[in-house]
Design a protein around this motif. Structure first.
Motif, PDB file in Angstrom:
ATOM      1  N   VAL A  26      44.874  29.499  48.283  1.00  0.00           N
ATOM      2  CA  VAL A  26      45.024  30.854  48.833  1.00  0.00           C
ATOM      3  C   VAL A  26      45.974  30.867  50.023  1.00  0.00           C
ATOM      4  CG1 VAL A  26      43.833  32.715  50.050  1.00  0.00           C
ATOM      5  CG2 VAL A  26      42.804  31.707  48.013  1.00  0.00           C
ATOM      6  N   VAL A  30      49.642  32.790  49.793  1.00  0.00           N
ATOM      7  CA  VAL A  30      49.982  33.886  50.708  1.00  0.00           C
ATOM      8  C   VAL A  30      51.258  33.558  51.490  1.00  0.00           C
ATOM      9  CG1 VAL A  30      49.237  35.148  52.777  1.00  0.00           C
ATOM     10  CG2 VAL A  30      47.624  34.736  50.911  1.00  0.00           C
ATOM     11  N   GLU A  40      50.850  41.596  48.891  1.00  0.00           N
ATOM     12  CA  GLU A  40      49.603  40.858  48.683  1.00  0.00           C
ATOM     13  C   GLU A  40      48.900  41.239  47.384  1.00  0.00           C
ATOM     14  OE1 GLU A  40      45.465  40.881  50.969  1.00  0.00           O
ATOM     15  OE2 GLU A  40      47.130  40.367  52.309  1.00  0.00           O
ATOM     16  N   GLY A  44      48.201  39.104  43.994  1.00  0.00           N
ATOM     17  CA  GLY A  44      46.859  38.945  43.440  1.00  0.00           C
ATOM     18  C   GLY A  44      46.797  39.184  41.950  1.00  0.00           C
ATOM     19  N   SER A  48      47.872  34.857  41.307  1.00  0.00           N
ATOM     20  CA  SER A  48      46.482  34.451  41.502  1.00  0.00           C
ATOM     21  C   SER A  48      45.624  34.759  40.272  1.00  0.00           C
ATOM     22  CB  SER A  48      45.897  35.150  42.735  1.00  0.00           C
ATOM     23  OG  SER A  48      44.576  34.723  42.975  1.00  0.00           O
ATOM     24  N   THR A 224      38.584  34.616  45.008  1.00  0.00           N
ATOM     25  CA  THR A 224      38.267  35.973  45.468  1.00  0.00           C
ATOM     26  C   THR A 224      37.413  35.936  46.728  1.00  0.00           C
ATOM     27  OG1 THR A 224      38.346  36.803  43.195  1.00  0.00           O
ATOM     28  CG2 THR A 224      37.244  38.192  44.811  1.00  0.00           C
ATOM     29  N   SER A 227      39.469  34.671  49.679  1.00  0.00           N
ATOM     30  CA  SER A 227      40.404  35.716  50.119  1.00  0.00           C
ATOM     31  C   SER A 227      39.683  36.796  50.915  1.00  0.00           C
ATOM     32  CB  SER A 227      41.099  36.353  48.909  1.00  0.00           C
ATOM     33  OG  SER A 227      41.795  35.389  48.155  1.00  0.00           O
ATOM     34  N   LEU A 232      41.920  38.837  53.341  1.00  0.00           N
ATOM     35  CA  LEU A 232      43.018  39.131  52.413  1.00  0.00           C
ATOM     36  C   LEU A 232      42.464  39.999  51.282  1.00  0.00           C
ATOM     37  CD1 LEU A 232      44.450  35.484  52.306  1.00  0.00           C
ATOM     38  CD2 LEU A 232      45.342  37.415  53.635  1.00  0.00           C
ATOM     39  N   LEU A 235      44.507  40.751  48.016  1.00  0.00           N
ATOM     40  CA  LEU A 235      44.568  39.565  47.158  1.00  0.00           C
ATOM     41  C   LEU A 235      43.247  39.388  46.429  1.00  0.00           C
ATOM     42  CD1 LEU A 235      46.148  37.046  46.245  1.00  0.00           C
ATOM     43  CD2 LEU A 235      45.209  35.842  48.230  1.00  0.00           C
ATOM     44  N   SER A 236      42.151  39.633  47.133  1.00  0.00           N
ATOM     45  CA  SER A 236      40.809  39.479  46.562  1.00  0.00           C
ATOM     46  C   SER A 236      40.594  40.441  45.399  1.00  0.00           C
ATOM     47  CB  SER A 236      39.762  39.728  47.658  1.00  0.00           C
ATOM     48  OG  SER A 236      38.470  39.550  47.168  1.00  0.00           O
ATOM     49  N   THR A 239      43.115  39.879  42.410  1.00  0.00           N
ATOM     50  CA  THR A 239      42.801  38.729  41.562  1.00  0.00           C
ATOM     51  C   THR A 239      41.839  39.112  40.448  1.00  0.00           C
ATOM     52  OG1 THR A 239      43.148  37.143  43.365  1.00  0.00           O
ATOM     53  CG2 THR A 239      41.791  36.406  41.518  1.00  0.00           C
TER      54      THR A 239
END
Length: 316
Positions: A26, A30, A40, A44, A48, A224, A227, A232, A235-236, A239
């Motif tokens: 992660v 990033v 971001e 994701g 990701s 997840t 993140s 983040l 991103l979480s 994903t």
């Protein structure tokens, strides 16, 4: 007794490897996104999401090549339900909240829901064959094209003065090593957990559900959760939504090109409606929380998964 001790030690070591690898993956992912100017949430739903879905995708392709498609689309649906109700639920509970922004949520939620509806429509028509497979892959390519377009718009809005930083090869290497550690660690973790469960006499049905939905989604869970804890949030969420889209359109689409995938009647009657319900519920909870999935929303999602798992296992 010696076997049990070895399995427990392997379980603990693999868990440590998974957690550490997720952090490395992660952090460096990033960093790469920052250097390349990738937003971001797009990071994701692409790198990701696809990366954490590759183990399941590889297994599905191998199963099709070996003409072992008995598992059917129920596997993917079960995994997608866990991704939203389980993974995002747990992540919101632990992190306290997972925030997002309206434009990205609208784009990615729409595709995730549309993908689920497309799958259900094809399931109603019977087994998943090549026509459905070509259509699914085409939809994913269109979605990917929209992501590229969205990234270009993002770059125009966030043009930076001066020189862009050079991408350090060490960052790329660490991201690759983190991902590799994540995949290997997750495989060992699932294997040791299943073996221990078998030794302790846990019913096959319960082990099947664990291996199917939770076991194969451990990469998504740790990425997840990591993140979300790091703040983040895009991103979480990206994903999970990106992973669900990839799981259906490519995870079913490509294997269906190789061999027709059968549809389990129970998946159509129970799993598919639940998948659509939890997807809609996720967005309602985010909107109700002012574009945040709060801890209370996470508890609701996780409770829904527990209820679903209980019904799936015991048929009540």
């Amino acid at each position: 007794m010696i076997v049990e001790v070895i399995l427990v030690v392997a379980l603990v070591i693999s868990l440590i490897i998974v957690i550490k690898s997720a952090n490395v993956f992660v952090d460096n992912l990033v960093e790469i996104g920052g250097v390349l100017g990738i937003s971001e949430i797009i990071l994701g739903v692409t790198a990701s999401a696809i990366g954490t879905s590759l183990p399941e995708f590889g297994s599905a392709v191998i199963a099709s090549l070996s003409e072992s498609t008995a598992i059917g689309v129920g596997c993917v649906i079960g995994s997608n339900i866990w991704n939203i109700a389980g993974i995002l639920g747990i992540s919101a509970i632990v992190a306290g909240k997972i925030g997002t922004e309206a434009a990205g949520l609208k784009r990615d939620f729409t595709v995730t829901l549309l993908t689920a509806v497309i799958l259900v429509l094809f399931m109603l028509l019977g087994d998943i064959g090549r026509v459905a497979a070509f259509f699914m892959i085409l939809v994913y390519l269109i979605y990917f094209w929209r992501l590229i377009k969205a990234q270009k718009d993002y770059n125009m809005e966030h043009e930076r003065d001066g020189k862009r930083r050079k991408l350090n090869p060490k960052i790329v290497l660490l991201a690759v090593l983190g991902f590799a550690g994540l995949v290997v660690g997750c495989r060992v973790l699932v294997y040791t957990a299943v073996e221990l469960a078998r030794i302790m006499g846990v019913p096959e049905m319960i082990m099947g559900l664990f291996t199917l939905a939770i076991g194969t989604s451990i990469p998504e869970l740790v990425v997840t959760l990591s993140s979300a804890i790091k703040g983040l949030h895009h991103l979480s969420l990206g994903t999970v939504l990106g992973s669900n889209t990839f799981n259906i359109l490519i995870g079913i689409g490509v294997p269906a090109l190789i061999k027709t995938i059968p549809v389990d009647p129970l998946s159509l009657r129970l799993d598919a409606p639940v998948m659509i319900i939890v997807t809609i519920l996720l967005v309602l909870l985010i909107k109700q929380g002012n574009m945040k999935l709060k801890r209370s929303g996470g508890i609701i999602l996780f409770a829904v998964y527990i209820l679903y798992a209980f019904i799936r296992l015991y048929g009540v």
